[in-house]
Design an enzyme around this catalytic site. Structure first.
Site, PDB file in Angstrom:
ATOM      1  N   SER A 163      35.618 -48.480 -19.181  1.00 33.05           N
ATOM      2  CA  SER A 163      35.101 -49.839 -19.310  1.00 33.05           C
ATOM      3  C   SER A 163      34.273 -50.122 -18.060  1.00 33.05           C
ATOM      4  CB  SER A 163      36.259 -50.843 -19.384  1.00 33.05           C
ATOM      5  OG  SER A 163      35.812 -52.117 -18.911  1.00 33.05           O
TER       6      SER A 163
ATOM      7  N   HIS B 295      32.879 -47.970 -23.114  1.00 34.62           N
ATOM      8  CA  HIS B 295      33.537 -49.174 -23.665  1.00 34.62           C
ATOM      9  C   HIS B 295      32.877 -50.373 -22.993  1.00 34.62           C
ATOM     10  CE1 HIS B 295      37.127 -51.503 -25.068  1.00 34.62           C
ATOM     11  NE2 HIS B 295      36.944 -52.170 -23.946  1.00 34.62           N
TER      12      HIS B 295
ATOM     13  N   ASP C 227      32.392 -54.267 -22.600  1.00 34.36           N
ATOM     14  CA  ASP C 227      33.157 -55.500 -22.831  1.00 34.36           C
ATOM     15  C   ASP C 227      32.256 -56.716 -22.983  1.00 34.36           C
ATOM     16  OD1 ASP C 227      35.517 -54.074 -20.670  1.00 34.36           O
ATOM     17  OD2 ASP C 227      35.925 -54.635 -22.745  1.00 34.36           O
TER      18      ASP C 227
ATOM     19  N   MET D 256      32.068 -60.640 -23.658  1.00 35.40           N
ATOM     20  CA  MET D 256      32.901 -61.841 -23.571  1.00 35.40           C
ATOM     21  C   MET D 256      32.020 -63.081 -23.703  1.00 35.40           C
ATOM     22  SD  MET D 256      35.369 -60.775 -20.389  1.00 35.40           S
ATOM     23  CE  MET D 256      36.179 -59.187 -20.364  1.00 35.40           C
TER      24      MET D 256
ATOM     25  N   HIS E 199      33.347 -53.859 -27.251  1.00 33.16           N
ATOM     26  CA  HIS E 199      34.624 -54.566 -27.358  1.00 33.16           C
ATOM     27  C   HIS E 199      34.279 -56.044 -27.395  1.00 33.16           C
ATOM     28  CE1 HIS E 199      38.797 -55.641 -25.527  1.00 33.16           C
ATOM     29  NE2 HIS E 199      38.648 -56.071 -26.763  1.00 33.16           N
TER      30      HIS E 199
ATOM     31  N   MET F 205      35.051 -59.519 -27.431  1.00 33.01           N
ATOM     32  CA  MET F 205      36.006 -60.589 -27.143  1.00 33.01           C
ATOM     33  C   MET F 205      35.290 -61.917 -27.325  1.00 33.01           C
ATOM     34  SD  MET F 205      37.756 -58.650 -23.948  1.00 33.01           S
ATOM     35  CE  MET F 205      36.262 -57.687 -23.698  1.00 33.01           C
TER      36      MET F 205
ATOM     37  N   MET G  22      45.559 -54.032 -26.865  1.00 31.57           N
ATOM     38  CA  MET G  22      45.335 -54.581 -25.527  1.00 31.57           C
ATOM     39  C   MET G  22      46.610 -54.456 -24.709  1.00 31.57           C
ATOM     40  SD  MET G  22      42.223 -55.338 -25.471  1.00 31.57           S
ATOM     41  CE  MET G  22      42.192 -56.055 -23.813  1.00 31.57           C
TER      42      MET G  22
ATOM     43  N   PHE H  62      39.559 -60.026 -18.058  1.00 32.64           N
ATOM     44  CA  PHE H  62      39.241 -59.530 -16.712  1.00 32.64           C
ATOM     45  C   PHE H  62      39.683 -58.087 -16.534  1.00 32.64           C
ATOM     46  CE2 PHE H  62      37.929 -63.607 -15.198  1.00 32.64           C
ATOM     47  CZ  PHE H  62      38.668 -64.500 -15.979  1.00 32.64           C
ATOM     48  N   GLY H  63      38.982 -57.370 -15.648  1.00 26.02           N
ATOM     49  CA  GLY H  63      39.410 -56.029 -15.286  1.00 26.02           C
ATOM     50  C   GLY H  63      40.399 -56.125 -14.137  1.00 26.02           C
ATOM     51  N   GLY H  64      41.035 -55.000 -13.827  1.00 30.89           N
ATOM     52  CA  GLY H  64      41.905 -54.936 -12.658  1.00 30.89           C
ATOM     53  C   GLY H  64      43.251 -55.612 -12.812  1.00 30.89           C
TER      54      GLY H  64
ATOM     55  N   ASP I 179      43.842 -50.508 -23.901  1.00 31.06           N
ATOM     56  CA  ASP I 179      42.791 -51.118 -23.082  1.00 31.06           C
ATOM     57  C   ASP I 179      43.372 -52.169 -22.142  1.00 31.06           C
ATOM     58  OD1 ASP I 179      39.855 -53.203 -23.819  1.00 31.06           O
ATOM     59  OD2 ASP I 179      40.391 -51.981 -22.075  1.00 31.06           O
ATOM     60  N   GLY I 180      43.327 -51.825 -20.842  1.00 33.01           N
ATOM     61  CA  GLY I 180      43.762 -52.805 -19.850  1.00 33.01           C
ATOM     62  C   GLY I 180      44.796 -52.219 -18.909  1.00 33.01           C
TER      63      GLY I 180
ATOM     64  N   GLY J 227      39.152 -48.984 -16.832  1.00 30.48           N
ATOM     65  CA  GLY J 227      38.069 -49.667 -16.118  1.00 30.48           C
ATOM     66  C   GLY J 227      38.170 -49.440 -14.622  1.00 30.48           C
TER      67      GLY J 227
HETATM   68  C1  DX5 Z   1      39.672 -56.724 -20.461  1.00 33.88           C
HETATM   69  C2  DX5 Z   1      38.752 -55.627 -21.015  1.00 33.88           C
HETATM   70  C3  DX5 Z   1      39.166 -54.259 -20.547  1.00 33.88           C
HETATM   71  C4  DX5 Z   1      39.132 -54.136 -19.027  1.00 33.88           C
HETATM   72  C5  DX5 Z   1      39.706 -52.795 -18.631  1.00 33.88           C
HETATM   73  O1  DX5 Z   1      39.483 -57.896 -21.188  1.00 33.88           O
HETATM   74  O2  DX5 Z   1      38.756 -55.623 -22.423  1.00 33.88           O
HETATM   75  O3  DX5 Z   1      38.308 -53.284 -21.143  1.00 33.88           O
HETATM   76  O4  DX5 Z   1      37.817 -54.245 -18.560  1.00 33.88           O
HETATM   77  O5  DX5 Z   1      39.623 -52.733 -17.243  1.00 33.88           O
HETATM   78  P1  DX5 Z   1      40.915 -52.322 -16.391  1.00 33.88           P
HETATM   79  O6  DX5 Z   1      41.162 -50.858 -16.749  1.00 33.88           O
HETATM   80  O7  DX5 Z   1      40.473 -52.513 -14.971  1.00 33.88           O
HETATM   81  O8  DX5 Z   1      42.029 -53.203 -16.833  1.00 33.88           O
HETATM   82 ZN    ZN Z   2      37.840 -53.888 -23.305  1.00 34.06          ZN
END
Ligand code: DX5
Ligand code: ZN
Length: 217
Positions: free
Chosen positions: A9, A34, A36, A38, A68, A70, A139, A145-147, A173-174, A195
């Site tokens: 991601s 992937h 994302d 949003m 993806h 969202m 999920m 958010f990432g991280g 994912d996540g 990600g």
């Molecule tokens: C969150 C995203 C994920 C996220 C994954 O809403 O759909 O794809 O970016 O990133 P990490 O691996 O950092 O959780």
């Molecule tokens: Zn995602």
């Protein structure tokens, strides 16, 4: 079983340098990207849409783009994303009241269809749609958010699906990375979205290799 695919991601990548960041991940041996999307409504964050995909597409010929989505009203963006060159369109069960129609439209537009569920959503909502889908995406964080921290409580959903559908492509994912990949593999996931763990890795090739080896073992 299914072969493992690693799909980074790029949410936490340097988005001002997105093409180069994607190239680096592809050169490091990832299987797909992937992306994302949003909309600030379905999730409390905002990223990018089909105009960015349209620009990215020619710079990464032959690279599989999973969108993806969202977003609310996922039906709205199917055509624009297909025209922009997306290969797979993964929408959220929670975002539409007619998943079957959404899947039909995605296929009609020539893309593969994926469906995702958030941590609070029960896995059995997916059962009526599995044979219409190319993949499901579980999920393991609350999207936006990432991280974030990996939610292990979502693993029984992956186990349920793997036990019921031997050859279904099941994504996670996540919060997926070196420290959580083993439990994803044990549960039966084969599409690995990662990600931050990959973006911040100082050896992306090694990280991708290691994660794939664990899932395939
Ligand atoms: C969150 C995203 C994920 C996220 C994954 O809403 O759909 O794809 O970016 O990133 P990490 O691996 O950092 O959780
Ligand atoms: Zn995602």
């Amino acid at each position: 079983g299914c072969t493992c695919s690693i799909g980074p991601s790029i949410l936490n990548a340097d988005l001002s340098n997105l093409a180069a960041e994607c190239e680096e991940l592809v050169n490091a041996g990832c299987d797909y990207l992937h992306l994302d999307v949003m909309d600030g409504s379905f999730v409390p964050n905002l990223t990018f849409g089909h105009p960015v995909v349209k620009c990215l597409r020619p710079k990464l010929p032959g690279v599989f783009f999973e969108m993806h989505m969202m977003v609310v009203e996922p039906e709205k963006w199917i055509e624009p994303m297909a025209d922009a060159g997306a290969n797979m369109y993964t929408f959220h069960y929670e975002a539409t009241d007619d998943p079957k129609e959404c899947i039909r439209k995605i296929r009609e537009a020539g893309m593969k269809a994926g469906m995702s569920i958030n941590p609070p959503t029960q896995v059995d909502v997916l059962v009526p749609y599995v044979d219409l889908l190319d993949c499901v995406l579980i999920m393991t964080v609350h999207p936006g958010f990432g991280g974030q921290k990996f939610i292990s409580d979502c693993m029984p959903k992956v186990e349920f699906l793997r036990n019921k559908y031997k050859s279904l492509d099941i994504g996670v994912d996540g919060g997926v990375g070196p420290n959580t990949i083993q439990e994803c593999a044990d549960a039966g996931a084969n599409l690995i979205v990662s990600g931050s763990a990959l973006i911040r890795s100082n050896n992306k090739k090694q990280s991708i290799h290691d994660m794939r080896a664990i899932v395939n073992s």
